[in-house]
Design a protein around this motif. Structure first.
Motif, PDB file in Angstrom:
ATOM      1  N   TRP A 107       0.809  -1.219   0.000  1.00 23.05           N
ATOM      2  CA  TRP A 107       0.000   0.000   0.000  1.00 23.05           C
ATOM      3  C   TRP A 107       0.844   1.271   0.000  1.00 23.05           C
ATOM      4  CZ3 TRP A 107       0.812   3.243   4.169  1.00 23.05           C
ATOM      5  CH2 TRP A 107       1.480   2.669   5.276  1.00 23.05           C
ATOM      6  N   THR A 149      -1.982   6.606   3.193  1.00 24.71           N
ATOM      7  CA  THR A 149      -3.178   5.848   3.541  1.00 24.71           C
ATOM      8  C   THR A 149      -3.016   4.369   3.183  1.00 24.71           C
ATOM      9  OG1 THR A 149      -5.528   5.524   3.051  1.00 24.71           O
ATOM     10  CG2 THR A 149      -4.187   6.499   1.305  1.00 24.71           C
ATOM     11  N   ASN A 150      -3.447   3.497   4.101  1.00 22.82           N
ATOM     12  CA  ASN A 150      -3.344   2.067   3.815  1.00 22.82           C
ATOM     13  C   ASN A 150      -4.706   1.460   3.464  1.00 22.82           C
ATOM     14  OD1 ASN A 150      -4.581   2.060   6.295  1.00 22.82           O
ATOM     15  ND2 ASN A 150      -3.291   0.452   7.181  1.00 22.82           N
ATOM     16  N   ALA A 151      -5.638   2.307   2.991  1.00 24.07           N
ATOM     17  CA  ALA A 151      -6.953   1.794   2.602  1.00 24.07           C
ATOM     18  C   ALA A 151      -6.843   0.734   1.528  1.00 24.07           C
ATOM     19  CB  ALA A 151      -7.836   2.948   2.115  1.00 24.07           C
ATOM     20  N   ILE A 152      -5.839   0.851   0.700  1.00 24.74           N
ATOM     21  CA  ILE A 152      -5.682  -0.093  -0.392  1.00 24.74           C
ATOM     22  C   ILE A 152      -5.198  -1.470   0.097  1.00 24.74           C
ATOM     23  CG2 ILE A 152      -3.294   0.284  -1.128  1.00 24.74           C
ATOM     24  CD1 ILE A 152      -4.594   0.822  -3.943  1.00 24.74           C
ATOM     25  N   GLN A 153      -4.565  -1.505   1.278  1.00 21.08           N
ATOM     26  CA  GLN A 153      -4.226  -2.794   1.871  1.00 21.08           C
ATOM     27  C   GLN A 153      -5.500  -3.531   2.264  1.00 21.08           C
ATOM     28  OE1 GLN A 153      -1.814  -2.594   5.408  1.00 21.08           O
ATOM     29  NE2 GLN A 153      -1.532  -4.809   5.510  1.00 21.08           N
ATOM     30  N   THR A 154      -6.454  -2.815   2.836  1.00 19.30           N
ATOM     31  CA  THR A 154      -7.752  -3.420   3.142  1.00 19.30           C
ATOM     32  C   THR A 154      -8.428  -3.905   1.873  1.00 19.30           C
ATOM     33  OG1 THR A 154      -8.019  -1.963   5.057  1.00 19.30           O
ATOM     34  CG2 THR A 154     -10.012  -2.997   4.180  1.00 19.30           C
ATOM     35  N   GLY A 155      -8.313  -3.134   0.797  1.00 16.45           N
ATOM     36  CA  GLY A 155      -8.877  -3.557  -0.475  1.00 16.45           C
ATOM     37  C   GLY A 155      -8.254  -4.847  -0.978  1.00 16.45           C
ATOM     38  N   ASP A 195     -15.444   1.734  -5.414  1.00 14.47           N
ATOM     39  CA  ASP A 195     -14.436   1.454  -4.385  1.00 14.47           C
ATOM     40  C   ASP A 195     -13.040   1.407  -4.989  1.00 14.47           C
ATOM     41  OD1 ASP A 195     -16.119   1.010  -1.912  1.00 14.47           O
ATOM     42  OD2 ASP A 195     -17.053  -0.399  -3.301  1.00 14.47           O
ATOM     43  N   GLN A 235      -9.085   3.417  -5.469  1.00 10.74           N
ATOM     44  CA  GLN A 235      -8.110   4.321  -4.869  1.00 10.74           C
ATOM     45  C   GLN A 235      -8.054   5.647  -5.634  1.00 10.74           C
ATOM     46  OE1 GLN A 235      -6.436   4.055  -2.117  1.00 10.74           O
ATOM     47  NE2 GLN A 235      -5.066   5.821  -2.329  1.00 10.74           N
ATOM     48  N   THR A 246     -10.387  -0.145  -2.877  1.00  8.43           N
ATOM     49  CA  THR A 246     -10.514   0.172  -1.454  1.00  8.43           C
ATOM     50  C   THR A 246     -11.707  -0.554  -0.829  1.00  8.43           C
ATOM     51  OG1 THR A 246     -11.805   2.148  -2.025  1.00  8.43           O
ATOM     52  CG2 THR A 246      -9.425   2.440  -1.698  1.00  8.43           C
ATOM     53  N   THR A 270     -14.047  -2.787   1.286  1.00 14.10           N
ATOM     54  CA  THR A 270     -13.844  -3.217   2.669  1.00 14.10           C
ATOM     55  C   THR A 270     -14.625  -4.482   3.037  1.00 14.10           C
ATOM     56  OG1 THR A 270     -15.627  -1.783   3.455  1.00 14.10           O
ATOM     57  CG2 THR A 270     -13.399  -0.852   3.428  1.00 14.10           C
TER      58      THR A 270
END
Length: 283
Positions: A14, A20-26, A218, A220, A254, A256
Protein backbone atom coordinates in the motif's frame (compact mmCIF):
# COMPACT_ATOMS: atom_id res chain seq x y z
CA UNK A 1 1.14 -35.58 -16.52
CA UNK A 2 1.32 -32.48 -14.36
CA UNK A 3 -1.14 -29.88 -13.10
CA UNK A 4 0.22 -26.46 -14.02
CA UNK A 5 -2.27 -24.11 -12.42
CA UNK A 6 -0.98 -20.54 -11.99
CA UNK A 7 0.87 -19.57 -8.86
CA UNK A 8 -1.26 -17.31 -6.65
CA UNK A 9 0.75 -14.32 -5.44
CA UNK A 10 -0.73 -12.04 -2.77
CA UNK A 11 1.06 -8.73 -2.33
CA UNK A 12 -0.98 -6.23 -0.23
CA UNK A 13 1.50 -3.41 -0.76
CA UNK A 14 0.00 0.00 0.00
CA UNK A 15 2.96 2.33 0.54
CA UNK A 16 3.05 3.24 -3.15
CA UNK A 17 -0.19 5.20 -2.63
CA UNK A 18 1.16 7.52 0.05
CA UNK A 19 0.14 7.71 3.69
CA UNK A 20 -3.18 5.85 3.54
CA UNK A 21 -3.34 2.07 3.81
CA UNK A 22 -6.95 1.79 2.60
CA UNK A 23 -5.68 -0.09 -0.39
CA UNK A 24 -4.23 -2.79 1.87
CA UNK A 25 -7.75 -3.42 3.14
CA UNK A 26 -8.88 -3.56 -0.47
CA UNK A 27 -6.27 -6.20 -1.24
CA UNK A 28 -7.44 -8.21 1.76
CA UNK A 29 -11.02 -8.02 0.48
CA UNK A 30 -9.92 -9.22 -2.96
CA UNK A 31 -7.88 -12.01 -1.40
CA UNK A 32 -10.99 -13.28 0.40
CA UNK A 33 -12.72 -13.64 -2.97
CA UNK A 34 -10.22 -16.42 -3.75
CA UNK A 35 -10.73 -18.34 -0.50
CA UNK A 36 -10.43 -21.70 -2.27
CA UNK A 37 -6.78 -21.02 -3.11
CA UNK A 38 -3.72 -20.71 -0.89
CA UNK A 39 -1.50 -17.79 -1.94
CA UNK A 40 2.17 -17.09 -1.58
CA UNK A 41 2.23 -13.86 0.44
CA UNK A 42 4.84 -11.15 -0.02
CA UNK A 43 5.50 -9.86 3.51
CA UNK A 44 5.22 -6.15 4.16
CA UNK A 45 7.83 -3.98 5.83
CA UNK A 46 7.12 -1.66 8.76
CA UNK A 47 9.93 0.73 7.84
CA UNK A 48 9.01 4.44 7.98
CA UNK A 49 7.45 6.19 4.99
CA UNK A 50 10.37 8.54 4.47
CA UNK A 51 10.66 10.29 1.11
CA UNK A 52 14.02 9.68 -0.57
CA UNK A 53 15.07 10.56 -4.14
CA UNK A 54 11.56 11.87 -4.76
CA UNK A 55 9.83 8.59 -3.83
CA UNK A 56 7.46 8.53 -0.85
CA UNK A 57 7.87 5.40 1.26
CA UNK A 58 11.18 4.66 -0.44
CA UNK A 59 12.64 2.11 1.98
CA UNK A 60 9.66 -0.18 2.60
CA UNK A 61 8.90 -0.20 -1.13
CA UNK A 62 12.48 -1.15 -1.93
CA UNK A 63 12.54 -3.87 0.74
CA UNK A 64 9.26 -5.35 -0.49
CA UNK A 65 10.40 -5.31 -4.12
CA UNK A 66 13.47 -7.29 -3.08
CA UNK A 67 11.34 -9.82 -1.20
CA UNK A 68 9.05 -10.26 -4.19
CA UNK A 69 11.99 -10.76 -6.55
CA UNK A 70 13.53 -13.36 -4.23
CA UNK A 71 10.29 -15.32 -3.83
CA UNK A 72 9.66 -15.42 -7.57
CA UNK A 73 13.19 -16.62 -8.24
CA UNK A 74 12.71 -19.36 -5.65
CA UNK A 75 9.26 -20.44 -6.89
CA UNK A 76 9.91 -20.15 -10.64
CA UNK A 77 6.24 -20.04 -11.68
CA UNK A 78 5.38 -20.45 -15.36
CA UNK A 79 2.13 -18.50 -14.85
CA UNK A 80 0.91 -16.35 -12.00
CA UNK A 81 -2.07 -14.46 -10.66
CA UNK A 82 -1.27 -11.35 -8.63
CA UNK A 83 -3.75 -9.91 -6.15
CA UNK A 84 -2.21 -6.69 -4.90
CA UNK A 85 -2.69 -3.34 -3.27
CA UNK A 86 -0.96 -0.71 -5.37
CA UNK A 87 0.24 -0.98 -8.96
CA UNK A 88 3.92 -0.93 -8.01
CA UNK A 89 3.47 -4.54 -6.88
CA UNK A 90 3.64 -5.35 -10.61
CA UNK A 91 7.35 -4.65 -10.99
CA UNK A 92 8.74 -7.98 -9.80
CA UNK A 93 6.10 -10.26 -11.43
CA UNK A 94 6.26 -8.60 -14.86
CA UNK A 95 10.04 -8.39 -14.86
CA UNK A 96 10.28 -12.02 -13.78
CA UNK A 97 7.92 -13.25 -16.52
CA UNK A 98 9.68 -11.11 -19.14
CA UNK A 99 12.93 -12.80 -18.20
CA UNK A 100 11.38 -16.27 -18.11
CA UNK A 101 9.90 -15.85 -21.59
CA UNK A 102 13.02 -14.14 -22.94
CA UNK A 103 11.22 -10.95 -23.91
CA UNK A 104 8.42 -12.79 -25.71
CA UNK A 105 5.80 -11.06 -23.58
CA UNK A 106 3.14 -8.44 -24.27
CA UNK A 107 1.84 -6.42 -21.32
CA UNK A 108 -1.74 -5.17 -21.60
CA UNK A 109 -1.98 -2.24 -19.18
CA UNK A 110 -5.70 -1.96 -18.35
CA UNK A 111 -5.65 1.20 -16.28
CA UNK A 112 -7.04 4.74 -16.22
CA UNK A 113 -3.45 5.88 -15.54
CA UNK A 114 -0.25 5.35 -17.49
CA UNK A 115 2.01 4.89 -14.42
CA UNK A 116 4.87 6.30 -16.51
CA UNK A 117 6.16 9.00 -14.17
CA UNK A 118 9.70 9.12 -12.86
CA UNK A 119 10.66 10.40 -9.41
CA UNK A 120 11.51 13.72 -11.10
CA UNK A 121 8.27 14.07 -13.10
CA UNK A 122 5.81 12.74 -10.52
CA UNK A 123 3.58 15.47 -9.04
CA UNK A 124 3.04 13.43 -5.85
CA UNK A 125 6.09 11.21 -5.37
CA UNK A 126 3.73 8.24 -5.03
CA UNK A 127 5.40 5.13 -6.42
CA UNK A 128 2.20 3.61 -7.79
CA UNK A 129 2.41 6.21 -10.56
CA UNK A 130 5.88 5.00 -11.62
CA UNK A 131 6.01 1.17 -12.01
CA UNK A 132 5.59 0.91 -15.77
CA UNK A 133 8.26 3.55 -16.31
CA UNK A 134 10.66 1.58 -14.11
CA UNK A 135 9.81 -1.58 -16.06
CA UNK A 136 10.62 0.24 -19.31
CA UNK A 137 13.72 2.15 -18.16
CA UNK A 138 15.13 -0.69 -16.07
CA UNK A 139 16.24 1.63 -13.28
CA UNK A 140 15.74 5.04 -11.73
CA UNK A 141 19.15 6.76 -11.58
CA UNK A 142 20.45 7.59 -8.10
CA UNK A 143 18.02 5.09 -6.56
CA UNK A 144 18.36 1.39 -5.82
CA UNK A 145 15.20 0.55 -7.78
CA UNK A 146 15.83 -1.89 -10.62
CA UNK A 147 13.72 -4.03 -12.93
CA UNK A 148 15.79 -7.13 -13.56
CA UNK A 149 14.42 -7.67 -17.09
CA UNK A 150 13.21 -4.37 -18.60
CA UNK A 151 10.44 -4.17 -21.18
CA UNK A 152 10.61 -2.38 -24.51
CA UNK A 153 7.91 0.07 -25.52
CA UNK A 154 6.83 -2.42 -28.23
CA UNK A 155 5.77 -4.78 -25.43
CA UNK A 156 3.11 -2.48 -23.99
CA UNK A 157 -0.46 -1.66 -25.01
CA UNK A 158 -2.69 0.67 -22.96
CA UNK A 159 -6.41 -0.04 -22.54
CA UNK A 160 -8.77 2.50 -20.95
CA UNK A 161 -6.15 5.20 -20.42
CA UNK A 162 -7.78 8.57 -19.64
CA UNK A 163 -5.86 10.41 -16.88
CA UNK A 164 -2.24 11.21 -17.71
CA UNK A 165 0.37 13.80 -16.82
CA UNK A 166 2.17 15.86 -19.50
CA UNK A 167 5.44 13.95 -19.08
CA UNK A 168 3.57 10.68 -19.57
CA UNK A 169 1.88 11.99 -22.70
CA UNK A 170 5.27 12.92 -24.15
CA UNK A 171 6.68 9.49 -23.36
CA UNK A 172 3.74 7.70 -24.98
CA UNK A 173 4.01 9.86 -28.12
CA UNK A 174 7.81 9.61 -28.35
CA UNK A 175 7.71 5.81 -28.04
CA UNK A 176 4.54 5.25 -30.10
CA UNK A 177 2.88 3.12 -27.43
CA UNK A 178 -0.60 2.08 -28.62
CA UNK A 179 -3.57 3.36 -26.61
CA UNK A 180 -6.98 1.72 -26.92
CA UNK A 181 -9.36 4.45 -25.87
CA UNK A 182 -12.36 4.01 -23.64
CA UNK A 183 -15.45 3.15 -25.65
CA UNK A 184 -13.71 1.14 -28.37
CA UNK A 185 -15.04 -2.37 -29.05
CA UNK A 186 -12.27 -4.00 -27.08
CA UNK A 187 -11.51 -7.39 -28.62
CA UNK A 188 -12.09 -6.15 -32.17
CA UNK A 189 -9.82 -3.11 -31.88
CA UNK A 190 -7.20 -4.90 -29.81
CA UNK A 191 -6.72 -7.74 -32.33
CA UNK A 192 -4.52 -5.82 -34.82
CA UNK A 193 -2.38 -4.45 -31.98
CA UNK A 194 -1.79 -7.97 -30.67
CA UNK A 195 -0.98 -9.22 -34.15
CA UNK A 196 1.51 -6.40 -34.67
CA UNK A 197 3.24 -7.15 -31.36
CA UNK A 198 3.76 -10.82 -32.34
CA UNK A 199 4.27 -11.88 -28.71
CA UNK A 200 3.14 -15.39 -27.89
CA UNK A 201 2.65 -14.68 -24.18
CA UNK A 202 0.39 -12.06 -22.59
CA UNK A 203 0.34 -10.46 -19.16
CA UNK A 204 -2.82 -8.59 -18.15
CA UNK A 205 -2.37 -5.78 -15.64
CA UNK A 206 -5.80 -4.81 -14.34
CA UNK A 207 -6.04 -1.70 -12.20
CA UNK A 208 -9.70 -1.63 -11.29
CA UNK A 209 -9.85 2.11 -11.92
CA UNK A 210 -10.11 1.19 -15.61
CA UNK A 211 -13.77 0.70 -14.66
CA UNK A 212 -16.44 3.36 -14.52
CA UNK A 213 -16.61 4.56 -10.89
CA UNK A 214 -20.37 4.98 -11.20
CA UNK A 215 -20.58 1.20 -11.41
CA UNK A 216 -17.64 0.34 -9.13
CA UNK A 217 -16.85 3.24 -6.76
CA UNK A 218 -14.44 1.45 -4.38
CA UNK A 219 -11.31 2.71 -6.11
CA UNK A 220 -8.11 4.32 -4.87
CA UNK A 221 -7.96 6.77 -7.79
CA UNK A 222 -11.35 6.91 -9.56
CA UNK A 223 -11.56 8.65 -12.92
CA UNK A 224 -14.80 9.59 -14.67
CA UNK A 225 -15.73 7.42 -17.61
CA UNK A 226 -14.22 3.99 -18.05
CA UNK A 227 -15.53 0.55 -18.93
CA UNK A 228 -18.25 -1.52 -17.38
CA UNK A 229 -17.15 -4.70 -15.64
CA UNK A 230 -19.07 -6.73 -18.23
CA UNK A 231 -17.01 -5.15 -21.04
CA UNK A 232 -13.73 -6.03 -19.32
CA UNK A 233 -14.97 -9.55 -18.55
CA UNK A 234 -15.82 -10.06 -22.21
CA UNK A 235 -12.32 -8.95 -23.23
CA UNK A 236 -10.69 -11.20 -20.62
CA UNK A 237 -12.76 -14.17 -21.78
CA UNK A 238 -11.64 -13.57 -25.36
CA UNK A 239 -7.97 -13.24 -24.38
CA UNK A 240 -8.06 -16.41 -22.28
CA UNK A 241 -9.70 -18.37 -25.07
CA UNK A 242 -7.53 -17.16 -27.94
CA UNK A 243 -4.13 -16.29 -26.47
CA UNK A 244 -1.55 -17.74 -24.10
CA UNK A 245 -2.03 -15.70 -20.94
CA UNK A 246 0.87 -16.20 -18.51
CA UNK A 247 -0.15 -13.68 -15.88
CA UNK A 248 -3.03 -11.56 -14.63
CA UNK A 249 -3.42 -9.09 -11.81
CA UNK A 250 -6.04 -7.25 -9.77
CA UNK A 251 -5.01 -4.01 -8.08
CA UNK A 252 -6.08 -0.71 -6.51
CA UNK A 253 -9.45 -1.21 -4.83
CA UNK A 254 -10.51 0.17 -1.45
CA UNK A 255 -13.36 -2.32 -0.99
CA UNK A 256 -13.84 -3.22 2.67
CA UNK A 257 -16.37 -6.06 2.50
CA UNK A 258 -17.38 -8.82 0.07
CA UNK A 259 -20.59 -7.02 -0.94
CA UNK A 260 -18.49 -4.16 -2.32
CA UNK A 261 -17.14 -6.53 -4.97
CA UNK A 262 -20.59 -7.41 -6.35
CA UNK A 263 -20.20 -5.14 -9.44
CA UNK A 264 -17.00 -6.94 -10.52
CA UNK A 265 -18.19 -10.51 -10.05
CA UNK A 266 -18.03 -11.20 -13.83
CA UNK A 267 -14.31 -10.38 -13.69
CA UNK A 268 -13.65 -12.27 -10.46
CA UNK A 269 -15.37 -15.38 -11.84
CA UNK A 270 -12.97 -15.50 -14.79
CA UNK A 271 -9.96 -14.98 -12.54
CA UNK A 272 -11.09 -17.74 -10.17
CA UNK A 273 -11.65 -20.13 -13.04
CA UNK A 274 -8.24 -19.40 -14.52
CA UNK A 275 -6.55 -19.84 -11.14
CA UNK A 276 -8.34 -22.96 -9.99
CA UNK A 277 -9.02 -24.94 -13.16
CA UNK A 278 -6.18 -27.41 -13.86
CA UNK A 279 -4.46 -27.22 -17.21
CA UNK A 280 -2.95 -30.60 -17.91
CA UNK A 281 0.22 -30.79 -19.94
CA UNK A 282 2.42 -33.71 -20.81
CA UNK A 283 5.33 -34.07 -18.44
Amino acid sequence: MNDNRPTFLYFPQWQGCGLTNAIQTGAETLRAAFSEAQPITIPLSDEPLTTCFGISGYQPLLTQLGKAQTILEQQQPARLLLVAGDCAAEIAPISYLNQRYEGDLLVLWLDAHADLNTPESSPSGHFHGMPLRLLLDGQFPATAFRAESPLTSQQVVFVGLRDTDPAEDRYIADHAIPVLATGSPLAEHLAPLLARAKARNIYIHLDLDVLNPQQFPDLQCPVAGGYLAEDIAQLLRHLLEVHHVVGMSLTETTATKPEDLAPIQPILALYRDWLLKPTIAAS
